[in-house]
Design a protein around this motif. Structure first.
Motif, PDB file in Angstrom:
ATOM      1  N   GLN A   1       1.057  -1.076  -0.146  1.00 35.39           N
ATOM      2  CA  GLN A   1      -0.270   0.320   0.254  1.00 35.39           C
ATOM      3  C   GLN A   1       1.169   1.160  -0.312  1.00 35.39           C
ATOM      4  OE1 GLN A   1      -3.628   0.475  -0.363  1.00 35.39           O
ATOM      5  NE2 GLN A   1      -3.189  -1.978  -0.713  1.00 35.39           N
ATOM      6  N   ILE A   2       1.522   1.077   0.732  1.00 33.91           N
ATOM      7  CA  ILE A   2       2.978   2.294   0.819  1.00 33.91           C
ATOM      8  C   ILE A   2       3.756   2.570   0.012  1.00 33.91           C
ATOM      9  CG2 ILE A   2       4.683   3.155   1.534  1.00 33.91           C
ATOM     10  CD1 ILE A   2       4.445   1.285   4.380  1.00 33.91           C
TER      11      ILE A   2
ATOM     12  N   PHE B   1       0.634   3.669  -3.405  1.00 34.11           N
ATOM     13  CA  PHE B   1      -0.164   4.982  -3.525  1.00 34.11           C
ATOM     14  C   PHE B   1       0.566   6.270  -2.565  1.00 34.11           C
ATOM     15  CE2 PHE B   1      -3.680   1.985  -2.464  1.00 34.11           C
ATOM     16  CZ  PHE B   1      -4.502   2.780  -3.137  1.00 34.11           C
ATOM     17  N   GLU B   2       2.241   5.866  -2.872  1.00 32.56           N
ATOM     18  CA  GLU B   2       3.662   6.232  -2.891  1.00 32.56           C
ATOM     19  C   GLU B   2       3.033   7.620  -0.639  1.00 32.56           C
ATOM     20  OE1 GLU B   2       2.913   8.901  -6.219  1.00 32.56           O
ATOM     21  OE2 GLU B   2       4.887   7.786  -6.897  1.00 32.56           O
ATOM     22  N   TYR B   3       2.996   6.814  -0.009  1.00 30.73           N
ATOM     23  CA  TYR B   3       2.822   7.381   1.015  1.00 30.73           C
ATOM     24  C   TYR B   3       4.067   7.524   1.819  1.00 30.73           C
ATOM     25  CZ  TYR B   3      -2.089   4.897   1.204  1.00 30.73           C
ATOM     26  OH  TYR B   3      -3.720   4.537   0.697  1.00 30.73           O
ATOM     27  N   GLU B   4       3.863   8.737   2.452  1.00 33.12           N
ATOM     28  CA  GLU B   4       4.970   8.570   3.157  1.00 33.12           C
ATOM     29  C   GLU B   4       5.435   8.580   4.576  1.00 33.12           C
ATOM     30  OE1 GLU B   4       6.422  12.622   3.250  1.00 33.12           O
ATOM     31  OE2 GLU B   4       5.902  13.569   1.915  1.00 33.12           O
ATOM     32  N   ALA B   5       5.256   6.902   4.327  1.00 34.45           N
ATOM     33  CA  ALA B   5       4.913   6.423   5.091  1.00 34.45           C
ATOM     34  C   ALA B   5       6.469   4.733   5.455  1.00 34.45           C
ATOM     35  CB  ALA B   5       3.747   5.256   5.790  1.00 34.45           C
ATOM     36  N   GLN B   6       6.205   3.966   6.458  1.00 33.09           N
ATOM     37  CA  GLN B   6       7.128   3.178   6.569  1.00 33.09           C
ATOM     38  C   GLN B   6       6.857   2.896   8.325  1.00 33.09           C
ATOM     39  OE1 GLN B   6      11.257   4.577   8.145  1.00 33.09           O
ATOM     40  NE2 GLN B   6      10.771   5.521   9.267  1.00 33.09           N
ATOM     41  N   ILE B   7       7.297   0.926   7.695  1.00 29.83           N
ATOM     42  CA  ILE B   7       7.259   0.328   9.256  1.00 29.83           C
ATOM     43  C   ILE B   7       8.562   1.012  10.090  1.00 29.83           C
ATOM     44  CG2 ILE B   7       7.049  -2.075   9.741  1.00 29.83           C
ATOM     45  CD1 ILE B   7       5.362  -2.967   7.104  1.00 29.83           C
ATOM     46  N   VAL B   8       8.689   0.453  10.792  1.00 30.44           N
ATOM     47  CA  VAL B   8       9.659   1.392  11.833  1.00 30.44           C
ATOM     48  C   VAL B   8      10.258  -0.065  13.267  1.00 30.44           C
ATOM     49  CG1 VAL B   8       9.390   3.032  12.206  1.00 30.44           C
ATOM     50  CG2 VAL B   8       8.230   2.655  13.575  1.00 30.44           C
TER      51      VAL B   8
ATOM     52  N   TRP C   1      -4.958   7.400   6.283  1.00 28.00           N
ATOM     53  CA  TRP C   1      -4.327   7.909   5.291  1.00 28.00           C
ATOM     54  C   TRP C   1      -4.731   9.541   4.718  1.00 28.00           C
ATOM     55  CZ3 TRP C   1       0.852   8.578   5.216  1.00 28.00           C
ATOM     56  CH2 TRP C   1       1.406   9.778   4.163  1.00 28.00           C
ATOM     57  N   LYS C   2      -6.361   9.629   4.629  1.00 31.10           N
ATOM     58  CA  LYS C   2      -6.614  10.542   3.768  1.00 31.10           C
ATOM     59  C   LYS C   2      -7.263  11.310   5.758  1.00 31.10           C
ATOM     60  CE  LYS C   2     -11.799  11.197   2.115  1.00 31.10           C
ATOM     61  NZ  LYS C   2     -12.552  10.873   1.602  1.00 31.10           N
ATOM     62  N   ARG C   3      -7.836  11.065   6.656  1.00 29.96           N
ATOM     63  CA  ARG C   3      -7.548  11.502   8.051  1.00 29.96           C
ATOM     64  C   ARG C   3      -6.675  11.772   8.091  1.00 29.96           C
ATOM     65  NH1 ARG C   3     -11.729   7.474  11.437  1.00 29.96           N
ATOM     66  NH2 ARG C   3     -13.701   7.820   9.575  1.00 29.96           N
ATOM     67  N   ARG C   4      -5.297  11.792   8.210  1.00 32.62           N
ATOM     68  CA  ARG C   4      -4.325  12.161   8.908  1.00 32.62           C
ATOM     69  C   ARG C   4      -4.060  13.100   7.528  1.00 32.62           C
ATOM     70  NH1 ARG C   4       1.188  11.398  10.676  1.00 32.62           N
ATOM     71  NH2 ARG C   4       2.122  11.995   9.478  1.00 32.62           N
ATOM     72  N   ASN C   5      -4.664  13.032   6.334  1.00 31.66           N
ATOM     73  CA  ASN C   5      -4.376  14.140   4.918  1.00 31.66           C
ATOM     74  C   ASN C   5      -4.825  15.595   5.975  1.00 31.66           C
ATOM     75  OD1 ASN C   5      -1.591  13.426   4.096  1.00 31.66           O
ATOM     76  ND2 ASN C   5      -2.747  12.801   2.854  1.00 31.66           N
ATOM     77  N   THR C   6      -6.547  15.141   5.908  1.00 32.43           N
ATOM     78  CA  THR C   6      -7.092  16.840   6.473  1.00 32.43           C
ATOM     79  C   THR C   6      -6.952  16.938   7.150  1.00 32.43           C
ATOM     80  OG1 THR C   6      -8.682  15.059   5.453  1.00 32.43           O
ATOM     81  CG2 THR C   6      -9.540  16.799   7.005  1.00 32.43           C
TER      82      THR C   6
END
Length: 246
Positions: free
Chosen positions: A24-25, A28-35, A132-137
């Motif tokens: 999914q990352i 959709f090119e999310y600025e996210a990572q599994i840490v 992700w949508k809510r985070r951006n909003t």
């Protein structure tokens, strides 16, 4: 960067969840990572404590290593450290969903494994997109607010009220000067400057809000605000600030 944590004691399932999230990352090119991806709840708590960013996503099994409520205990620990956390339980224990309300961990979702991996995959993908949508909003709205933390409490003030932030004589402490109050909190000027590009680093000890500057004295190398407070401006920053205010 959006940080994601996984805690699952079945290695095959853990790897499956990692693959779903990473796909999914990538898609959709999310600025996210599994840490952190582990079967040990202590690893999750340690990683959360070390990470200054709040609002992470946590995928947790309720039963871990034979202990039926260990995932719930982990979620409660996460919630005490990260009040903005999004917690998703992935479990076989449908009968324990009510405990998440009793423990007040506020889960984002409760996914049942026994519905099959395709159902889990579909629900998890939908959750990731919604988070992700809510985070951006929220991110767009947060641009008009300054957020800081005192203890476990997240607080905010309008950016329009913020005059400047200065370093304190106490290490790792900052002093925020607003129109009608002064606030002390733990923080780092460099990190705040990265997160709030509208603020200007006029001096090694000061981060200022240019929109609230009343006057700039180039001879004395100071700026003044509406409450008559002044900040020093380093000689190499004078020209840049003058251009910004013109």
């Amino acid at each position: 960067m959006f940080h994601i944590y996984l805690c699952e004691d079945n290695l095959q399932q853990l790897n499956t969840y990692k693959q779903i999230v990473n796909n999914q990352i990538l898609i959709f090119e999310y600025e996210a990572q599994i840490v952190q991806a582990t079967d040990n709840p202590l690893d999750i708590i340690t990683a959360t404590r070390m990470n200054n960013e709040r609002g992470g996503l946590y995928l947790i099994d309720i039963e871990l290593n034979g202990q039926k409520e260990r995932g719930l205990n982990l979620a409660a620990g996460i919630r005490s450290l990260d009040v903005l956390a999004k917690i998703i339980f992935i479990t076989t224990h449908s009968e324990m969903s009510f405990l998440t309300f009793e423990r007040k961990v506020e889960p984002f979702d409760y996914i049942l494994k026994d519905r099959g991996i395709e159902s889990v995959k579909k629900q998890l993908e939908e959750d990731l997109r919604l988070v992700w949508k809510r985070r951006n909003t929220i991110g767009e709205k947060m641009k008009t607010l300054f957020t800081y933390q005192i203890g476990n409490r997240i607080r905010r003030i309008p950016m329009n009220d913020l005059l400047f932030i200065e370093t304190s004589s106490v290490p790792h402490r900052l002093i925020l000067h607003a129109l009608h109050r002064v606030i002390e909190f733990n923080g780092n000027l460099t990190e705040i400057g990265k997160n709030y590009p509208k603020l200007f680093r006029c001096h090694k000890c000061f981060l200022i809000n240019p929109e609230n500057i009343v006057s700039l004295n180039t001879k004395e190398r100071t700026v003044e605000f509406a409450n008559h407070n002044k900040c020093d401006v380093s000689s190499r920053k004078i020209r840049e600030l003058k251009k910004m205010l013109s």
